[in-house]
Structure formats: C-alpha cells, structure tokens
Write an enzyme that holds these catalytic residues in place. Structure first.
Site, PDB file in Angstrom:
ATOM      1  N   ASN A  98       0.839  -1.207   0.000  1.00 50.18           N
ATOM      2  CA  ASN A  98       0.000   0.000   0.000  1.00 50.18           C
ATOM      3  C   ASN A  98       0.885   1.272   0.000  1.00 50.18           C
ATOM      4  OD1 ASN A  98      -2.332   1.776   0.231  1.00 50.18           O
ATOM      5  ND2 ASN A  98      -3.423  -0.079   0.837  1.00 50.18           N
ATOM      6  N   HIS A 125       3.290   0.015  -2.796  1.00 52.42           N
ATOM      7  CA  HIS A 125       3.734  -1.374  -2.759  1.00 52.42           C
ATOM      8  C   HIS A 125       5.256  -1.532  -2.759  1.00 52.42           C
ATOM      9  CE1 HIS A 125      -0.371  -2.364  -2.888  1.00 52.42           C
ATOM     10  NE2 HIS A 125      -0.571  -2.347  -4.178  1.00 52.42           N
ATOM     11  N   HIS A 194      -1.430  -9.931  -2.843  1.00 49.37           N
ATOM     12  CA  HIS A 194      -2.219  -9.090  -3.752  1.00 49.37           C
ATOM     13  C   HIS A 194      -2.964  -9.922  -4.811  1.00 49.37           C
ATOM     14  CE1 HIS A 194      -3.363  -5.556  -5.974  1.00 49.37           C
ATOM     15  NE2 HIS A 194      -2.659  -4.767  -5.206  1.00 49.37           N
ATOM     16  N   GLU A 331      -6.601  -7.384   0.566  1.00 51.36           N
ATOM     17  CA  GLU A 331      -5.211  -7.301   1.007  1.00 51.36           C
ATOM     18  C   GLU A 331      -5.208  -7.065   2.516  1.00 51.36           C
ATOM     19  OE1 GLU A 331      -3.296  -4.320  -1.774  1.00 51.36           O
ATOM     20  OE2 GLU A 331      -5.261  -4.572  -2.684  1.00 51.36           O
TER      21      GLU A 331
HETATM   22  C1  GLA Z   1      -3.683  -1.750  -4.545  1.00 52.72           C
HETATM   23  C2  GLA Z   1      -3.942  -0.314  -4.524  1.00 52.72           C
HETATM   24  C3  GLA Z   1      -4.655   0.084  -5.763  1.00 52.72           C
HETATM   25  C4  GLA Z   1      -3.868  -0.320  -6.975  1.00 52.72           C
HETATM   26  C5  GLA Z   1      -3.588  -1.771  -6.947  1.00 52.72           C
HETATM   27  C6  GLA Z   1      -2.712  -2.196  -8.077  1.00 52.72           C
HETATM   28  O1  GLA Z   1      -4.821  -2.481  -4.345  1.00 52.72           O
HETATM   29  O2  GLA Z   1      -4.642   0.111  -3.374  1.00 52.72           O
HETATM   30  O3  GLA Z   1      -4.866   1.467  -5.767  1.00 52.72           O
HETATM   31  O4  GLA Z   1      -2.667   0.387  -7.003  1.00 52.72           O
HETATM   32  O5  GLA Z   1      -2.983  -2.115  -5.725  1.00 52.72           O
HETATM   33  O6  GLA Z   1      -3.142  -1.740  -9.297  1.00 52.72           O
END
Ligand code: GLA
Length: 367
Positions: A98, A125, A194, A331
C-alpha cells in the site's frame, strides 16, 4: 490390513488432506534468473505459487456442481508477469504494501525517502522494484512451500536488512499464508498478498454481482491520492457498510466522494477484533457458482480493491481480457501510510523482534 499398509493408508490420507507438493521450472527473467513454480494439491484445491514475487499464479477449485475453475487472475505463462508493472497479480507486496505519502517517513528522528512510483506523488507497494518483482528462494515444507527473501539495507530507500519468510500451506480448502520477518536495524514493513479473486472463474466477467461481507465498523477515508486522512470513519449509513452481506456493485456507483476518487472501492477497513489475533476479515460469495471465499487474518486492516485500474489491456490464461472490476483483492494489512500516522497500529520492526502475521483464504461452496 498389515501394519505397513495401515501406516501407508493413513499417510496417504494425511497427504491428500494436507496437500501434496511438486516443483517445476516456470520461466527465466529477462536478466536470466530461473523461476520455479510449486503446485500444492489437496482434496479440494490446487494452488500454484512461483518464486517470482512469491506469487499465487492459480487457484483451482470446484463450484457447487463440481466444475473446476481458476479463481484468481493471472497470466498463461511467465512472460506475462515480467511485462506487467501495474497489477501485482498474486504477489507478496512489500517491503511496505500500500501507500506511503510523498515517499517520506521518519524513524528514530531520521527522514527516509522512497521512490514516488504512484503517479509521481506517493510510494506504492514498496517502490519501483518491490518484493512482487524479486525472486524469492523456495523450499518445500509439509503441505506447502516456504519463500524467503532478503532485502538489503537501503533497498528502495528503506533502512535495515530485512529477512522475510512467507509460508504457503494448503489443507483441504484452506490456503494459509504465514509471514515472518526480522531486521538488523529499525525499519517499517507491511507485507500482504495481492491476489485478485473472481469466484466465478478468471476472465468470466466482473465481480459486481458477487456478495461481500467485511467484518469492520470503520474504514480509513483517503485524500485524492488514496492516502488516509487519519480519520477512522464509521461505515454505518455509507456505501462502505458491508457488515451484512451486500452485492458489491449495488452502491459502487453512488454519488460518494470516496468512491469517485478511487473509481470504486480501494480502501482500508478497520477490522473488528484484535490486532495480532486471527479473526474473519471478509467473506465473498458468488451466487451463480456457489463458491465462497472466507478470509481470516491476524492483521488489523484489509484493503478491499475492486480492480478499478483493470482496463482490458491484460489477458488471462483463458484468453479473455480483464476489464474493470474483473477481480477483487482483499489485502490483509496494516493501515496505509502508517509510518506517518503514529496513532495507527505500528508497522515498526526492531532488531531482535520478529514480525508474525497469518492470513488464510478458505474456499467452500454454498448450494
Ligand atoms: C492496490 C492499490 C490500488 C492499486 C492496486 C494495483 O490495491 O490500493 O490502488 O494500485 O494495488 O493496481
């Protein structure tokens, strides 16, 4: 039966319930590194996990009529993964899953600067080269695989050499993910998986007609860059109330600023129960296939993301393009941007401490 036969029969049963494990080569990175894939099989589920990003590549399980489908988004071969820097399909994201606001945080009075890989504004991330695109070392363990990664001091700007172990084990319908990590200097971390789930099967359509229940009375509203404002807002009376099972698409298009900014759901829910104690975070049900996913976790939060950035440019193993909302992520995590919110549960880890968290994805059917 002779004793040896009895022992063999018992062992075989244990194996089936717990999951048999096999390993194969899966591909080679553009840099020439070999990537392996582990197949975990139980009586209910087959899960494949590769060493690149410690990613879940597929999860196959039956619907209420016995028809098997792959219920996570992915690619038909390894090249698909290295060519995709945006979706994080199936990966372990880290060192900090995140967002971290403006790529900055302070620890022990020192400021650290991270890559701004989220629209040039925030860190997402773990930075430009996160744990999702590194090769982990796989080791077979009973019923599963243990993935290990050593992230050096200064990796993506984070302090301390971090050693992370992620164990995936399969027992019946339950795929358990056990995370541990240690460091040699004070650092921050937030590890999660994820995977994008679609209980109807990958590539079959959107998840908008499926139902979700999230065991949370509060969520963390964000600014336009999806950074929490710091407020823990009640979900009651908002489209974020999933305390009872609700159809995902029922309120996703409501005139609500939070939904508009994120293009759907892409928020962190504050889970009921205690941080560090395993509890049910969410349940997803697809009324057509009857498949159910139950997510339990020791983590304090869960990011429910409805695949808002999927735009038809990625194609899955079945040859179908993934359009907006074709998958959902749950997540389990610490709250986004925790290093900049001292009142959020801490993501700091010190030498001598071990971070430990557990998340389990359990698949079942409801007739
Ligand atoms: C997470 C983020 C999203 C996006 C995805 C990947 O879930 O919170 O905003 O960036 O990853 O696309």
């Amino acid at each position: 039966m002779k004793l040896a036969q009895v022992i063999l029969a018992v062992m075989t049963t244990a194996l089936t319930a717990q999951g048999a494990v096999t390993k194969e080569p899966f591909g080679t990175t553009p840099g020439g590194a070999a990537v392996e894939i582990y197949t975990l099989k139980s009586d209910a589920v087959e899960a494949r996990i590769m060493t690149y990003g410690a990613r879940i590549v597929s999860i196959k399980t039956a619907d209420k009529t016995g028809k098997v489908a792959d219920v996570v988004l992915g690619y038909k071969d390894f090249a698909g993964y290295t060519g995709d820097k945006n979706t994080y399909f199936g990966s372990i994201v880290g060192r900090y899953g995140n967002r971290i606001a403006h790529g900055k945080f302070s620890l022990d009075g020192k400021e650290y600067t991270l890559p701004l890989n989220d629209h040039g504004i925030n860190t997402l991330h773990g930075g430009t080269v996160g744990f999702d695109s590194l090769i982990w070392t796989g080791k077979e363990i009973p019923g599963g695989v243990e993935m290990t990664l050593v992230s050096k001091d200064g990796d993506q700007g984070f302090p301390g050499t971090l050693t992370a172990h992620v164990k995936y084990t399969l027992q019946g319908g339950a795929l358990k993910i056990d995370y541990t990590a240690t460091t040699d200097k004070d650092t921050v971390l937030n590890l999660t998986n994820h995977s994008y789930f679609n209980l109807a099967g990958e590539g079959t359509g959107t998840i908008l007609n499926q139902e979700i229940e999230i065991h949370a009375d509060k969520f963390t509203p964000t600014d336009a860059g999806l950074i929490p404002t710091g407020v823990l807002a009640p979900v009651a009376g908002t489209p974020f109330d999933f305390t009872k099972p609700m159809v995902i698409g029922a309120r996703i298009g409501d005139a609500n600023d939070q939904l508009k900014m994120a293009g759907g759901y892409d928020h962190n829910w504050v889970l009921r129960g205690q941080n560090g104690v395993e509890k049910v975070a969410a349940k997803v049900h697809d009324p057509v296939s009857g498949r159910v996913l139950t997510v339990t976790t020791t983590q304090p939060g869960v990011q429910f993301y409805t695949g808002n950035f999927l735009d038809g440019s990625k194609t899955g193993p079945s040859g179908k393009a993934y359009a907006k909302n074709f998958g959902l992520c749950l997540e389990t995590q610490h709250f986004p941007d925790s290093p900049n919110h001292p009142d959020f549960p801490t993501t700091e880890l010190k030498p001598g401490q071990t971070m430990h968290s557990v998340t389990t994805f359990t698949f079942s059917v409801q007739k």
